[in-house]
Design a protein around this motif. Structure first.
Motif, PDB file in Angstrom:
ATOM      1  N   GLY A 232      10.685  -1.856 -15.376  1.00 48.34           N
ATOM      2  CA  GLY A 232      10.943  -3.146 -14.732  1.00 48.34           C
ATOM      3  C   GLY A 232      12.128  -3.845 -15.365  1.00 48.34           C
ATOM      4  N   PRO A 233      12.566  -4.933 -14.739  1.00 46.50           N
ATOM      5  CA  PRO A 233      13.783  -5.620 -15.200  1.00 46.50           C
ATOM      6  C   PRO A 233      13.636  -6.251 -16.582  1.00 46.50           C
ATOM      7  CG  PRO A 233      12.717  -6.837 -13.411  1.00 46.50           C
ATOM      8  CD  PRO A 233      12.002  -5.533 -13.528  1.00 46.50           C
ATOM      9  N   LYS A 234      12.388  -6.472 -17.031  1.00 47.67           N
ATOM     10  CA  LYS A 234      12.201  -7.105 -18.336  1.00 47.67           C
ATOM     11  C   LYS A 234      11.880  -6.098 -19.436  1.00 47.67           C
ATOM     12  CE  LYS A 234      10.967 -11.814 -17.148  1.00 47.67           C
ATOM     13  NZ  LYS A 234       9.851 -12.715 -16.853  1.00 47.67           N
ATOM     14  N   ALA A 235      12.023  -4.818 -19.137  1.00 50.58           N
ATOM     15  CA  ALA A 235      11.680  -3.784 -20.114  1.00 50.58           C
ATOM     16  C   ALA A 235      12.535  -3.942 -21.365  1.00 50.58           C
ATOM     17  CB  ALA A 235      11.892  -2.404 -19.502  1.00 50.58           C
ATOM     18  N   TRP A 236      11.910  -3.723 -22.509  1.00 44.70           N
ATOM     19  CA  TRP A 236      12.647  -3.793 -23.781  1.00 44.70           C
ATOM     20  C   TRP A 236      12.344  -2.580 -24.667  1.00 44.70           C
ATOM     21  CZ3 TRP A 236       9.217  -4.124 -27.887  1.00 44.70           C
ATOM     22  CH2 TRP A 236       7.914  -4.574 -27.583  1.00 44.70           C
ATOM     23  N   GLY A 237      11.621  -1.619 -24.101  1.00 50.36           N
ATOM     24  CA  GLY A 237      11.296  -0.439 -24.895  1.00 50.36           C
ATOM     25  C   GLY A 237      11.352   0.828 -24.071  1.00 50.36           C
ATOM     26  N   ARG A 238      11.275   1.973 -24.730  1.00 49.99           N
ATOM     27  CA  ARG A 238      11.095   3.241 -24.040  1.00 49.99           C
ATOM     28  C   ARG A 238      10.442   4.234 -24.986  1.00 49.99           C
ATOM     29  NH1 ARG A 238      15.327   5.921 -21.346  1.00 49.99           N
ATOM     30  NH2 ARG A 238      14.516   7.869 -22.199  1.00 49.99           N
ATOM     31  N   LEU A 239       9.760   5.191 -24.369  1.00 49.63           N
ATOM     32  CA  LEU A 239       9.046   6.208 -25.141  1.00 49.63           C
ATOM     33  C   LEU A 239       9.692   7.567 -24.920  1.00 49.63           C
ATOM     34  CD1 LEU A 239       6.499   7.164 -26.784  1.00 49.63           C
ATOM     35  CD2 LEU A 239       5.380   7.476 -24.575  1.00 49.63           C
ATOM     36  N   ASP A 240      10.048   8.242 -26.007  1.00 52.26           N
ATOM     37  CA  ASP A 240      10.583   9.592 -25.908  1.00 52.26           C
ATOM     38  C   ASP A 240       9.781  10.504 -26.827  1.00 52.26           C
ATOM     39  OD1 ASP A 240      13.393   9.559 -24.289  1.00 52.26           O
ATOM     40  OD2 ASP A 240      13.021   7.641 -25.283  1.00 52.26           O
ATOM     41  N   GLU A 241      10.131  11.800 -26.775  1.00 54.27           N
ATOM     42  CA  GLU A 241       9.346  12.766 -27.542  1.00 54.27           C
ATOM     43  C   GLU A 241      10.193  13.410 -28.630  1.00 54.27           C
ATOM     44  OE1 GLU A 241       7.470  15.268 -24.526  1.00 54.27           O
ATOM     45  OE2 GLU A 241       7.083  13.431 -23.380  1.00 54.27           O
ATOM     46  N   THR A 242       9.673  13.380 -29.861  1.00 57.00           N
ATOM     47  CA  THR A 242      10.387  13.977 -30.996  1.00 57.00           C
ATOM     48  C   THR A 242       9.386  14.741 -31.858  1.00 57.00           C
ATOM     49  OG1 THR A 242      10.055  11.928 -32.246  1.00 57.00           O
ATOM     50  CG2 THR A 242      12.190  12.194 -31.172  1.00 57.00           C
ATOM     51  N   GLU A 243       9.908  15.523 -32.785  1.00 59.17           N
ATOM     52  CA  GLU A 243       9.051  16.275 -33.709  1.00 59.17           C
ATOM     53  C   GLU A 243       8.134  15.305 -34.474  1.00 59.17           C
ATOM     54  OE1 GLU A 243       8.811  19.525 -33.857  1.00 59.17           O
ATOM     55  OE2 GLU A 243       7.299  19.407 -35.465  1.00 59.17           O
ATOM     56  N   HIS A 244       8.751  14.279 -35.099  1.00 54.79           N
ATOM     57  CA  HIS A 244       7.967  13.279 -35.827  1.00 54.79           C
ATOM     58  C   HIS A 244       8.146  11.920 -35.159  1.00 54.79           C
ATOM     59  CE1 HIS A 244       7.247  16.156 -39.008  1.00 54.79           C
ATOM     60  NE2 HIS A 244       8.546  16.438 -39.015  1.00 54.79           N
ATOM     61  N   PRO A 245       7.041  11.243 -34.881  1.00 54.38           N
ATOM     62  CA  PRO A 245       7.141   9.924 -34.234  1.00 54.38           C
ATOM     63  C   PRO A 245       7.885   8.913 -35.105  1.00 54.38           C
ATOM     64  CG  PRO A 245       4.880  10.745 -34.167  1.00 54.38           C
ATOM     65  CD  PRO A 245       5.653  11.650 -35.087  1.00 54.38           C
ATOM     66  N   PHE A 246       8.679   8.043 -34.482  1.00 51.61           N
ATOM     67  CA  PHE A 246       9.302   6.938 -35.217  1.00 51.61           C
ATOM     68  C   PHE A 246       9.604   5.811 -34.238  1.00 51.61           C
ATOM     69  CE2 PHE A 246      13.834   7.052 -33.954  1.00 51.61           C
ATOM     70  CZ  PHE A 246      13.955   8.327 -33.401  1.00 51.61           C
ATOM     71  N   SER A 247      10.011   4.667 -34.782  1.00 48.39           N
ATOM     72  CA  SER A 247      10.442   3.574 -33.916  1.00 48.39           C
ATOM     73  C   SER A 247      11.752   3.062 -34.465  1.00 48.39           C
ATOM     74  CB  SER A 247       9.400   2.451 -33.910  1.00 48.39           C
ATOM     75  OG  SER A 247       9.233   1.934 -35.208  1.00 48.39           O
ATOM     76  N   ASN A 248      12.610   2.584 -33.605  1.00 49.48           N
ATOM     77  CA  ASN A 248      13.807   1.898 -34.089  1.00 49.48           C
ATOM     78  C   ASN A 248      14.377   0.964 -33.049  1.00 49.48           C
ATOM     79  OD1 ASN A 248      16.171   2.852 -32.777  1.00 49.48           O
ATOM     80  ND2 ASN A 248      16.709   4.290 -34.362  1.00 49.48           N
ATOM     81  N   GLY A 249      15.052  -0.065 -33.509  1.00 51.38           N
ATOM     82  CA  GLY A 249      15.622  -1.019 -32.584  1.00 51.38           C
ATOM     83  C   GLY A 249      15.549  -2.441 -33.104  1.00 51.38           C
ATOM     84  N   TYR A 250      15.896  -3.368 -32.229  1.00 51.62           N
ATOM     85  CA  TYR A 250      16.089  -4.755 -32.639  1.00 51.62           C
ATOM     86  C   TYR A 250      15.847  -5.667 -31.449  1.00 51.62           C
ATOM     87  CZ  TYR A 250      18.671  -8.568 -35.093  1.00 51.62           C
ATOM     88  OH  TYR A 250      19.050  -9.732 -35.722  1.00 51.62           O
ATOM     89  N   TYR A 251      14.936  -6.605 -31.588  1.00 52.77           N
ATOM     90  CA  TYR A 251      14.680  -7.648 -30.588  1.00 52.77           C
ATOM     91  C   TYR A 251      14.536  -7.166 -29.134  1.00 52.77           C
ATOM     92  CZ  TYR A 251      15.295 -11.759 -33.638  1.00 52.77           C
ATOM     93  OH  TYR A 251      15.145 -12.740 -34.591  1.00 52.77           O
ATOM     94  N   THR A 252      15.660  -6.946 -28.453  1.00 53.88           N
ATOM     95  CA  THR A 252      15.625  -6.739 -27.006  1.00 53.88           C
ATOM     96  C   THR A 252      15.650  -5.270 -26.600  1.00 53.88           C
ATOM     97  OG1 THR A 252      18.012  -7.064 -27.128  1.00 53.88           O
ATOM     98  CG2 THR A 252      16.678  -8.939 -26.406  1.00 53.88           C
ATOM     99  N   ASP A 253      15.761  -4.379 -27.597  1.00 51.97           N
ATOM    100  CA  ASP A 253      15.815  -2.951 -27.315  1.00 51.97           C
ATOM    101  C   ASP A 253      15.166  -2.228 -28.496  1.00 51.97           C
ATOM    102  OD1 ASP A 253      16.412  -0.294 -26.909  1.00 51.97           O
ATOM    103  OD2 ASP A 253      18.573  -0.574 -26.624  1.00 51.97           O
ATOM    104  N   VAL A 254      13.855  -2.016 -28.406  1.00 46.61           N
ATOM    105  CA  VAL A 254      13.118  -1.392 -29.511  1.00 46.61           C
ATOM    106  C   VAL A 254      12.414  -0.154 -28.962  1.00 46.61           C
ATOM    107  CG1 VAL A 254      11.604  -1.804 -31.464  1.00 46.61           C
ATOM    108  CG2 VAL A 254      12.647  -3.760 -30.310  1.00 46.61           C
ATOM    109  N   ARG A 255      12.793   1.005 -29.469  1.00 47.42           N
ATOM    110  CA  ARG A 255      12.322   2.265 -28.885  1.00 47.42           C
ATOM    111  C   ARG A 255      11.309   2.962 -29.784  1.00 47.42           C
ATOM    112  NH1 ARG A 255      18.056   4.247 -26.239  1.00 47.42           N
ATOM    113  NH2 ARG A 255      18.686   2.123 -25.690  1.00 47.42           N
TER     114      ARG A 255
END
Ligand code: CO
Length: 510
Positions: A232-255
């Motif tokens: 949706g237009p207010k999305a600020w995240g996304r989920l992808d697939e990697t060997e080891h899970p992690f998160s990264n990002g800042y305020y309006t774009d955190v994956r």
């Protein structure tokens, strides 16, 4: 504040903003490396990442920043500032001084050695042969000691290891952690004695095969539950697939990322909740603090408290499990049709001593961390030599967890942290658990109805409480002060231990 100083302050913040913009661009470059990059891009990518790091370093050590800080740190100027402005100046001073005092050559030598050490660690681990890793680890420790001695001066800590702790958990000391962890260790070992191993839950229900496509639908349910928006237009995240899970990002774009194992569906479910908890913290930082030093997490430990709160305190609660089990059954087809809620709750919350940290349950996890902390502490205090590490490791595992380590790959070489030069990092994980316990107790008092809401699929009472009490305070306080502001008391192990006792009673009877 006199307007000339306000100008100086704005100049300082403008410089910080440039660094954040560059650093977050680096985050995306890193994220792309882990999720999308074709294998041949690796060499170019490491050049790109190291150049971004170098530019960031140069921006931060710029003497102009030092001069701005000098002007702002005059007593009468500070007196005119509000709490937020003073904290921004304090954090900028800390970042600038620490980065400036480490000689470029030492920094370069450390990062080169760390790459070599990680390579050697991988080979040694595969060969189950510590001797192939020993010299590299020794070199890592020696270089880190040099850095820690310099940082000790800048930070004004009592010992070199205190300086390393301060990188991850500002203000935390060896003395304080030793005391807290000793109580925690004894408490955890006492709780483990109540675990009746003859009444082991049937965990095979967690290993039934569920196709990745179905697990992806379960991830979507989990993300929707916590309000992690990926469409949706207010999305600020996304989920992808990697060997080891992690998160990264800042305020309006955190994956965030996860990994799907067909025969272990709980792994992706809980990793999505865990990384989602990290992401919500970054996203909920006060908008008006964006691009300022206070617009960041308080520490690694506080970050970890947020991810573990969502993963464990909420995610492994009977209430959440009662909400998610029907969804799991629907996504999995017939595979889970016969699974009863009570058995599911017991299996998810099973406690059992093990050798591998990342597979540990909530109760024994702390013992894995405390063992590592004690070894690091003794290593940097000169009470333990690198040669003695494997033996010392095995003795601690035998004493605290009652397990026999068969070889160093499942012992002292199981984690990448020491190979990568991260000393002082491990305690943050256990501190995160303790902070989480304290937050939970306060939440129970402030919003007792949160459990009923979660059972109905409503995360808002929990999410709102965390956002208001923890996320909204960004980096305004060092962790010890933040805990006090949020809960009204200093670091206390009891709430976390009480929470675990309740779990053991739930799973094994009293
Ligand atoms: Co984490």
């Amino acid at each position: 504040m006199a307007s000339t100083f306000l100008k100086e302050y704005d100049k300082l913040l403008a410089r910080y903003k440039e660094m954040i913009v560059l650093r977050t661009a680096g985050d995306i470059v890193y994220w792309d490396m882990e999720t999308k990059m074709p294998p041949s891009g690796l060499e170019l990518r490491s050049e790109q990442l190291s150049l971004i790091g170098l530019i960031n370093h140069k921006m931060l050590v710029d003497p102009k920043i030092g001069r701005s800080l000098d002007a702002l740190e005059k007593e009468r100027v500070l007196a005119d500032m509000n709490e937020e402005q003073r904290r921004n100046v304090h954090l900028m001073r800390k970042y600038h001084d620490e980065e400036s005092k480490l000689p470029d050559q030492l920094v370069a030598e450390m990062s080169k050695q760390q790459i070599l050490s990680v390579g050697a660690w991988k080979r040694a681990k595969a060969a189950k042969d510590f001797s192939q890793f020993r010299d590299h680890l020794l070199k890592n420790v020696e270089l880190k000691e040099k850095a820690a001695n310099i940082l000790m001066e800048v930070k004004g800590t009592r010992t070199p290891y205190d300086a390393l702790l301060d990188i991850y958990e500002p203000g935390m000391t060896t003395e304080r952690i030793s005391k807290v962890f000793k109580g925690m260790r004894d408490g955890l070992m006492r709780i483990m004695k109540k675990v009746d191993s003859s009444d082991r839950p049937d965990t095979s229900i967690l290993n039934r095969k569920i196709p990745v496509s179905a697990q992806r639908r379960i991830s979507a349910v989990a993300m929707r539950f916590i309000g992690y928006e990926t469409s949706g237009p207010k999305a600020w995240g996304r989920l992808d697939e990697t060997e080891h899970p992690f998160s990264n990002g800042y305020y309006t774009d955190v994956r965030i990322t996860t990994h799907y194992h067909e025969d272990n569906y709980k792994s992706s479910l809980f990793s999505v909740l865990h990384e989602g908890g990290h992401a919500l913290y970054e996203h909920n930082l006060p908008a008006e603090w964006m691009f300022q030093p206070i617009g960041s997490a308080a520490s690694y430990g506080v970050h970890e408290s947020q991810s573990r709160f969502v993963e464990n305190m909420v995610g492994r609660s009977p209430e959440f499990l009662s909400f998610i089990l029907p969804k799991l059954k629907k996504a999995a087809g017939k595979v889970l049709a016969d699974v009863e809620l009570e058995d599911f709750v017991r299996a998810v919350n099973m406690a059992e001593p093990s050798k591998i940290r990342i597979e540990a349950d909530e109760i024994t996890y702390g013992l894995h961390i405390i063992a590592r902390f004690e070894l690091e502490r003794d290593l940097f205090a000169g009470r333990l030599r690198v040669d003695e590490l494997p033996q010392a490791w095995n003795e601690k595992y035998s004493r605290y967890l009652g397990v026999d380590v068969d070889n160093d790959s499942e012992g002292v070489m199981q984690d990448t942290h020491w190979a990568g030069g991260s000393f002082g990092y491990f305690p943050s994980y256990a501190l995160g658990n303790l902070y989480g316990g304290m937050f939970l107790r306060k939440l129970d008092r402030d919003v007792p109805e949160w459990r009923d809401a979660v059972a109905e699929g409503n995360y808002a009472p929990v999410g709102g409480w965390l956002a208001e009490n923890v996320h909204s305070r960004g980096n305004l306080y060092d962790p010890a002060d933040l805990i006090k502001v949020v809960t009204g008391e200093g670091l206390n192990i009891k709430p976390f231990l009480d929470y675990l006792k309740m779990k053991v009673e739930m799973v094994y009877g009293s």
